[in-house]
Enzyme design. Structure first.
Site, PDB file in Angstrom:
ATOM      1  N   GLU A  40      14.082 115.217  -0.229  1.00  0.00           N
ATOM      2  CA  GLU A  40      13.949 115.569  -1.643  1.00  0.00           C
ATOM      3  C   GLU A  40      12.972 116.722  -1.844  1.00  0.00           C
ATOM      4  O   GLU A  40      13.185 117.578  -2.702  1.00  0.00           O
ATOM      5  CB  GLU A  40      13.515 114.343  -2.455  1.00  0.00           C
ATOM      6  CG  GLU A  40      14.600 113.290  -2.613  1.00  0.00           C
ATOM      7  CD  GLU A  40      15.828 113.813  -3.348  1.00  0.00           C
ATOM      8  OE1 GLU A  40      15.689 114.740  -4.159  1.00  0.00           O
ATOM      9  OE2 GLU A  40      16.925 113.300  -3.104  1.00  0.00           O
ATOM     10  N   TYR A 123      10.722 113.502 -11.022  1.00  0.00           N
ATOM     11  CA  TYR A 123      12.031 113.476 -10.354  1.00  0.00           C
ATOM     12  C   TYR A 123      11.920 112.915  -8.940  1.00  0.00           C
ATOM     13  O   TYR A 123      12.688 112.039  -8.536  1.00  0.00           O
ATOM     14  CB  TYR A 123      12.651 114.870 -10.312  1.00  0.00           C
ATOM     15  CG  TYR A 123      13.806 114.924  -9.341  1.00  0.00           C
ATOM     16  CD1 TYR A 123      15.045 114.386  -9.684  1.00  0.00           C
ATOM     17  CD2 TYR A 123      13.644 115.433  -8.048  1.00  0.00           C
ATOM     18  CE1 TYR A 123      16.097 114.366  -8.784  1.00  0.00           C
ATOM     19  CE2 TYR A 123      14.689 115.423  -7.142  1.00  0.00           C
ATOM     20  CZ  TYR A 123      15.907 114.894  -7.510  1.00  0.00           C
ATOM     21  OH  TYR A 123      16.940 114.864  -6.607  1.00  0.00           O
ATOM     22  N   ASP A 141      16.853 115.907 -12.520  1.00  0.00           N
ATOM     23  CA  ASP A 141      16.546 117.304 -12.222  1.00  0.00           C
ATOM     24  C   ASP A 141      17.487 118.197 -13.026  1.00  0.00           C
ATOM     25  O   ASP A 141      18.191 117.735 -13.933  1.00  0.00           O
ATOM     26  CB  ASP A 141      16.656 117.581 -10.718  1.00  0.00           C
ATOM     27  CG  ASP A 141      18.079 117.405 -10.184  1.00  0.00           C
ATOM     28  OD1 ASP A 141      18.984 117.005 -10.962  1.00  0.00           O
ATOM     29  OD2 ASP A 141      18.286 117.682  -8.992  1.00  0.00           O
TER      30      ASP A 141
END
Length: 444
Positions: A40, A123, A141
């Site tokens: 991520e 996020y 996002d």
């Protein structure tokens, strides 16, 4: 169909589509919280196809939180080299050390604890908790906001914090019980593959039938997004200094300051050519003669004698807020102190000629418009009249040198050093081009 039915249609059909069409990505093969976290962070502002080889190499070298926490920063940056946004790598390592110190090496499952990790925002926290631990947390996002804006016909500006809060609440309501891991990844997948920014593939979209944006003919105008301020252009002059004598086959590089942009990474010496242009305007290139004079003077002020030989290539590197437009000059190290006054005289003549041109232009400008003048980051008197006995003769010096003006670390490197030192991608490509003997215009 009412809003409740529209939400149910979205969740059910999206999950069914995802279970058939999901991509085989290396971080999806294991429900490893560390793998999810690393992926991520890497995926922020970076395409999936670009991330895959970096992820595989990074995990190969740092397979656990402990391995990352104990690694040398230079090694971490080297493994991140080319991905850009290097603060992400530093924050990731700092957070790994937090996990070791505060959580015994185990990534926490508590939302506040995850959010407290260095570099982890709403996020990323939502992605880690939902994907790694299957907790019903939204992960919103830009891709997700685009999908939700279109499907629910939301006209709010997605750049506003209030809109993000609205989207997070909506995304949380859509997560089916016990399916947070799959649902959030499905939502990301839809935004990446189908509901794309400029040309959404509505005919293959699993939720097209109830998409309010498509029905209203708004799929190309949503989401509403305030345009970001364009990056400010800077014209910079870069020196590829080719060594002589003991430094033959090597080039001069320097390490950036401890903090700020590209902190502690290595680069080719460079100097700002002109005052920064206005945002959105391209910086004007500098003529070769004064450009080479400025480079010679800038290097001399740091204690290095080098003669610019000519333009090697142009390059460009785009940051979020700055665009570096680079004029790259091949230079040759000058090791004899008797050559220094000659370089200084040539540089001073070019400065004087440029200054005279700028003065004449300013004197003749009568319409009130401002005119640009050529400026150096160091005083020309200081740079051009440095006593020769104050200039280190580098052939007899140690491997690492401290600049006389900027106090940065300089060293000479060869091809064998490229695997050990971390460079921003633009300088990595320029140096590799030099060692390969081929120059092309480079745009990052």
């Amino acid at each position: 169909m009412g809003l409740i039915e529209q939400k149910q249609h979205f969740s059910v059909n999206l999950l069914d589509w995802y279970m058939i069409n999901r991509r085989d990505l290396p971080w999806r093969r294991h429900n490893n919280p560390y793998f999810t976290w690393v992926s991520e962070i890497m995926l922020q502002q970076t395409r999936v196809d670009t991330v895959i080889p970096y992820f595989n190499r990074f995990i190969g070298n740092f397979p656990t939180v402990q391995a990352l926490a104990e690694a040398q920063e230079e090694e971490v940056l080297k493994n991140w080299e080319g991905l850009g946004y290097y603060s992400r790598a530093r924050n990731l390592q700092a957070a790994a050390r937090q996990v070791m110190e505060l959580h015994g090496g185990e990534i926490p499952q508590d939302k506040q604890a995850v959010f407290a990790l260095k570099g982890v925002g709403p996020y990323t926290a939502g992605a880690i908790l939902s994907i790694a631990f299957n907790q019903p947390q939204p992960a919103v996002d830009g891709n997700v906001m685009r999908v939700l804006s279109r499907y629910f016909l939301i006209d709010e500006d997605i750049m506003k914090g209030s809109t993000r809060v609205l989207m997070e609440e909506l995304a949380g309501e859509l997560i089916p019980e016990g399916r947070a891991r799959d649902f959030n990844q499905a939502l990301m997948e839809l935004g990446a593959l189908v509901c794309t920014p400029k040309a959404p593939h509505c005919l293959t979209c699993p939720v097209m039938e109830q998409c309010s944006g498509r029905i209203a003919g708004r799929e190309l105008t949503l989401p509403v997004k305030t345009k970001a301020k364009p990056p400010r252009p800077e014209q910079r002059l870069v020196a590829i200094v080719e060594g002589r004598g003991a430094h033959r086959g090597r080039v001069l590089v320097r390490q950036r300051p401890e903090s700020g942009l590209l902190a502690r990474m290595w680069e080719l010496p460079h100097v700002l050519a002109e005052p920064p242009a206005k945002a959105g305007k391209k910086a004007a290139p500098l003529a070769d003669e004064p450009a080479m004079a400025l480079l010679a003077g800038s290097l001399w002020a740091e204690g290095f004698a080098a003669r610019p030989e000519g333009l090697a290539t142009h390059a460009e590197h785009v940051f979020s807020h700055i665009v570096w437009q680079l004029q790259v000059y091949k230079c040759t190290e000058q090791s004899q102190s008797s050559e220094l006054p000659l370089i200084a005289a040539e540089a001073r003549a070019a400065y004087d000629a440029q200054a005279a041109t700028s003065t004449d232009a300013a004197a003749t400008a009568s319409d009130g418009r401002s005119t640009s003048t050529f400026t150096s980051s160091t005083s020309s008197d200081q740079a051009m009249h440095m006593p020769t006995d104050d200039v280190e003769i580098l052939e007899n010096a140690s491997e690492v040198y401290i600049g006389k003006g900027d106090q940065l670390t300089y060293r000479w490197i060869g091809p064998e050093d490229m695997d050990k030192m971390a460079f921003p991608n633009i300088f990595l490509k320029l140096i590799n081009s030099y060692f390969a003997g081929v120059y092309d215009d480079i745009h990052e």
